[in-house]
Design a protein around this motif. Structure first.
Motif, PDB file in Angstrom:
ATOM      1  N   ASN A  40      -6.983   6.062  -1.446  1.00  0.00           N
ATOM      2  CA  ASN A  40      -6.327   5.190  -0.463  1.00  0.00           C
ATOM      3  C   ASN A  40      -7.123   3.917  -0.222  1.00  0.00           C
ATOM      4  OD1 ASN A  40      -4.139   6.904  -0.077  1.00  0.00           O
ATOM      5  ND2 ASN A  40      -5.171   8.050   1.556  1.00  0.00           N
ATOM      6  N   HIS A  72      -5.912   0.164  -0.920  1.00  0.00           N
ATOM      7  CA  HIS A  72      -5.948  -0.851   0.135  1.00  0.00           C
ATOM      8  C   HIS A  72      -6.624  -2.131  -0.348  1.00  0.00           C
ATOM      9  CE1 HIS A  72      -6.156  -2.576   4.136  1.00  0.00           C
ATOM     10  NE2 HIS A  72      -7.456  -2.719   4.009  1.00  0.00           N
ATOM     11  N   TRP A 103       0.129   4.090   1.584  1.00  0.00           N
ATOM     12  CA  TRP A 103       0.098   4.898   2.796  1.00  0.00           C
ATOM     13  C   TRP A 103       1.354   4.697   3.650  1.00  0.00           C
ATOM     14  CZ3 TRP A 103       0.449   3.185   7.768  1.00  0.00           C
ATOM     15  CH2 TRP A 103       0.192   1.846   8.023  1.00  0.00           C
ATOM     16  N   ASP A 118       0.824  -1.203   0.000  1.00  0.00           N
ATOM     17  CA  ASP A 118       0.000   0.000   0.000  1.00  0.00           C
ATOM     18  C   ASP A 118       0.860   1.256   0.000  1.00  0.00           C
ATOM     19  OD1 ASP A 118      -2.065  -1.735   0.092  1.00  0.00           O
ATOM     20  OD2 ASP A 118      -2.723  -1.237   2.129  1.00  0.00           O
TER      21      ASP A 118
END
Length: 605
Positions: free
Chosen positions: A505, A509, A308, A306
Motif C-alpha cells: 500500500n 501511495h 486503498w 490508489d
C-alpha cells in the motif's frame, strides 16, 4: 369687539368716534344693506396683552378630557373593561404586536432563505459557467486533449444517459482520468454536472464542495439574532451532510423536470487521509451515491490513483461500477504523440515538420503510453533528450525513496527493511521484460520471462473486460507486436516476493507500483520500469541488496538477544566454622552465614 345688531334696510349708518361723536352716512345706494359700526371705549372687549398663563393640571392617558361628570354607567364598568383602557394593556398590546411582526418577518426570512439556497444549488448545475471547466479552457495551450477509447463511456455517464449506478475510475496518475471528465463536461457546456477536487484537509474539502455546489453551509444565514448554533460546531462531516441534504432536494426536482439524473464528480479521492476520519467521509459519500443511484436522481463519479479507495469502497458497494484506465497502446501513443508534437510546434510558431516515425517509436519505448509523459515530451526541443532526462529524474527520485544503504545504522533499520523488500519486487518485475535496445533501433531477441516458482500472469489484462456489471472498461484495439505491456504479478505473489504484507500500500501511495481491479501488481509506469532496470543492471546491485538484508537480520538478531554483563568477577567458597556451614561470596558483598537455631526461634516469635 365689534357688535352687530339688526337694522332696517334703509337706515343710515351711524359711526361713533372714541370721543363719543357720531355721524351718519347716507347710503348712495338705498338697495344695499347697511350695518352700523360702533367703536367706543365702553364696547371694546379686547383682552389685555400679554395675559399670564393659567396653570393646568396634567392630563393622563386615562383622564377624561371633558368636564362632564361621571355617570353611573362608568361606575359600573368591570375590571376587564377598565384594564383594557389602562396604560398597562396598551403597553402589552404594543409588545405583542411587535413580537408578532418580528416573528412573522423571521419566518418569512427563513422560508425565503431555504428557497434561495435551493435556487443557488440548482443554478450551480445550469449550463454555462463552471469553475473547474473555466480553469481548463481559459488560455490553455493544450486544450485539445488526446481522445481515449474510454471517452465515449465517460460522455454517456456525464450526459446522464447511464443511470442506476455510480462509477469509480481507477488508474495510475497521468492517464487522463480527470481530463476525460472535463472534456465530457465541455461537450454539454456543464449542463447538470458539477466537478469537485478532493483534499487531504477535510475543512478545505468542505469549502471546495461548497464552491462546486454554490452552497455556503448556512454561514450567510442572518439568524444569529435568535442564538442559533455556529454551523461549524459539528466539523466538516456534518457540513458535508448538510450540503448533501440540500443537494438531494435539488436532484429530485431536476430529475422530475428533465427526466435525467444530475452528475457530481469527485476527482482524486485518494487525497483523502487514509485514516478513520477519511474513511468515514468516503463512506458518507458512498452511502449517498448508493441511494441516489437506486432512485436514478444523481450519478456520482469517483476517480482515484490508489488501490486503498477501491479496497475501502468495495466493502459496501452494491451499485458501483469500475472503469480501469491504462496506458495507450503503441498505435494510439504514436498517433497522440504526432498530434501533440504538431500542436506544440504550432503554438511556438516554429515552421518545422514532425520528427520521423523512428524517433516517435523510440520515445514510446522510453516513456511508454502515459498521456502526461507524451505531452511533456512533445513540448521539448529534443524529444529523445527529454525522455532520457525523464528516466534519469525518475531513477534519482526512486533512489531517494528506497535507496539501499548496505552498512546502515540501527536507527534506519525500518527504512532499509522497506527499501530492500521493495527492491526484491522491482528486481523481479524489471527482469520480466527485455532491457531497452540500443538506438538506432535493432530488432531485439525474443526474451522469455524469468523462471520462478511464483504464480505469474502470462498476458496483460489491459484489454480485457468482463460481462459483469462491475467492470465496465471498454475493450482495447487490436493488439500489436509493438505494444509494450507492463509486467505484473498477482497480489499474493507480490507478498511472497517481498516477504512482507504491509509494504504494498505504501508503494502504491508513492506511485512506485500500481494495483488494478484484478489485484495485479505492476510498475506504475514504463518510465519507472526503465529507471528500475538501470538500477538493477548496475554492478554490485545484487551484492548490495544481499548485504543490506543481512545487516537488517543482524540488527534484528541483536534486538532479540538478552545480554548479561558482570563488571566484577566473584568467587564462591564453602567452609565449616564451628560445625556450621558458611557460604562466602567474594566480590558481591559480605559472606552469607545461615542463621542459628536460637536466632530462627527468636525470628519466629
Amino acid at each position: 369687539m365689534i357688535r352687530h345688531r339688526p337694522m332696517s334696510r334703509f337706515n343710515p349708518i351711524r359711526l361713533t368716534s372714541p370721543t363719543n361723536h357720531s355721524f351718519l352716512l347716507q347710503p348712495q345706494y338705498p338697495f344695499l344693506p347697511i350695518r352700523t359700526l360702533v367703536s367706543t371705549s365702553v364696547r371694546l372687549d379686547i383682552p389685555q396683552w400679554p395675559n399670564p398663563p393659567v396653570p393646568q393640571p396634567p392630563v393622563g392617558p386615562s383622564d377624561n378630557l371633558t368636564d362632564t361628570p361621571p355617570t353611573r354607567n362608568s361606575d359600573k364598568k368591570g375590571f376587564w373593561e377598565q384594564w383594557s383602557s389602562s396604560a398597562s394593556f396598551q403597553a402589552a398590546l404594543t409588545t405583542v404586536v411587535g413580537l408578532g411582526m418580528v416573528f412573522a418577518a423571521g419566518v418569512g426570512y427563513l422560508e425565503w432563505y431555504k428557497a434561495h439556497v435551493l435556487h443557488r444549488i440548482m443554478r450551480a448545475f445550469e449550463p454555462g459557467y463552471d469553475p473547474a471547466l473555466e480553469l481548463s479552457t481559459l488560455h490553455a495551450p493544450n486544450s485539445s486533449h488526446i481522445h481515449r477509447r474510454e471517452q465515449s463511456l465517460i460522455d454517456r455517464i456525464v450526459s446522464g444517459e447511464e443511470k442506476g449506478g455510480y462509477y469509480l475510475v481507477i488508474g495510475s496518475k497521468g492517464t487522463g482520468k480527470g481530463t476525460m471528465i472535463l472534456d465530457a463536461m465541455r461537450k454539454i457546456n456543464a449542463d447538470g454536472v458539477s466537478f469537485c477536487e478532493a483534499h487531504p484537509d477535510l475543512e478545505v474539502f468542505r469549502l471546495r464542495l461548497g464552491k462546486a455546489l454554490d452552497f455556503d453551509f448556512y454561514e450567510d444565514w442572518q439568524g444569529s439574532l435568535f442564538s442559533r448554533a455556529d454551523p461549524r460546531n459539528g466539523g466538516p462531516a456534518l457540513d458535508v451532510e448538510r450540503a448533501l441534504n440540500k443537494l438531494e432536494k435539488v436532484a429530485l426536482r431536476y430529475a422530475r423536470k428533465n427526466k435525467r439524473p444530475l452528475v457530481l464528480a469527485f476527482n482524486n479521492i485518494h487525497l483523502f487521509p487514509n485514516t478513520d476520519e477519511g474513511h468515514g467521509l468516503l463512506h458518507q459519500l458512498q452511502q449517498r451515491a448508493e441511494a441516489w443511484a437506486e432512485g436514478g436522481i444523481m450519478t456520482m463519479i469517483f476517480s482515484t490513483d490508489d488501490f486503498w479507495c477501491l479496497d475501502m469502497m468495495k466493502k459496501n458497494a452494491s451499485r458501483m461500477r469500475i472503469l480501469s484506465v491504462y496506458d495507450l497502446s503503441a498505435s494510439e501513443s504514436l498517433k497522440a504523440l504526432r498530434h501533440l508534437r504538431a500542436q506544440a510546434l504550432t503554438n511556438r510558431g516554429l515552421q518545422r515538420d514532425v520528427e520521423e516515425d523512428d524517433v516517435l517509436k523510440r520515445v514510446y519505448e522510453l516513456v511508454g503510453g502515459r498521456t502526461s509523459y507524451l505531452a511533456r515530451v512533445a513540448r521539448a526541443d529534443d524529444m529523445l533528450e527529454e525522455a532520457e532526462q525523464m528516466i534519469e529524474g525518475e531513477k534519482q527520485w526512486l533512489l531517494s525513496k528506497i535507496g539501499l544503504i548496505p552498512e546502515h545504522d540501527d536507527d534506519v533499520m525500518d527504512e532499509q527493511k522497506w527499501a530492500s523488500c521493495s527492491w526484491l519486487l522491482l528486481r523481479h518485475l524489471a527482469k520480466m521484460i527485455p532491457p531497452l535496445s540500443p538506438y538506432p533501433l535493432v530488432e531485439p531477441d525474443a526474451t522469455s520471462p524469468i523462471d520462478n516458482d511464483l504464480p505469474l500472469a502470462e498476458e496483460s489484462a489491459e484489454g480485457e473486460t468482463s460481462n459483469s456489471s462491475v467492470n465496465v472498461t471498454p475493450p482495447a484495439a487490436e493488439p500489436s507486436s509493438a505494444d509494450i505491456h507492463l509486467p505484473y504479478v498477482t497480489y499474493e505473489a507480490a507478498r511472497r516476493i517481498m516477504t512482507r504484507t504491509d509494504f504494498l500500500n505504501e508503494l502504491d501511495h508513492y506511485h512506485v507500483v500500481s494495483i488494478d481491479l484484478n489485484h495485479h501488481v505492476r510498475p506504475d509506469s514504463l518510465l519507472l520500469l526503465r529507471a528500475a532496470q538501470q538500477v538493477v543492471s548496475e554492478e554490485n546491485f545484487d551484492e548490495d541488496l544481499d548485504t543490506t538484508r543481512d545487516r537488517v537480520d543482524q540488527i534484528e538478531g541483536l534486538h532479540r538477544q538478552s545480554e548479561l554483563t558482570v563488571k566484577e568477577p566473584f568467587k564462591v567458597t564453602f567452609d565449616k566454622i564451628d560445625g556450621k556451614a558458611v557460604w562466602e561470596v567474594v566480590g558481591l558483598g559480605d559472606s552469607f552465614v545461615p542463621a542459628s537455631e536460637d536466632e530462627e526461634e527468636e525470628r519466629l516469635v
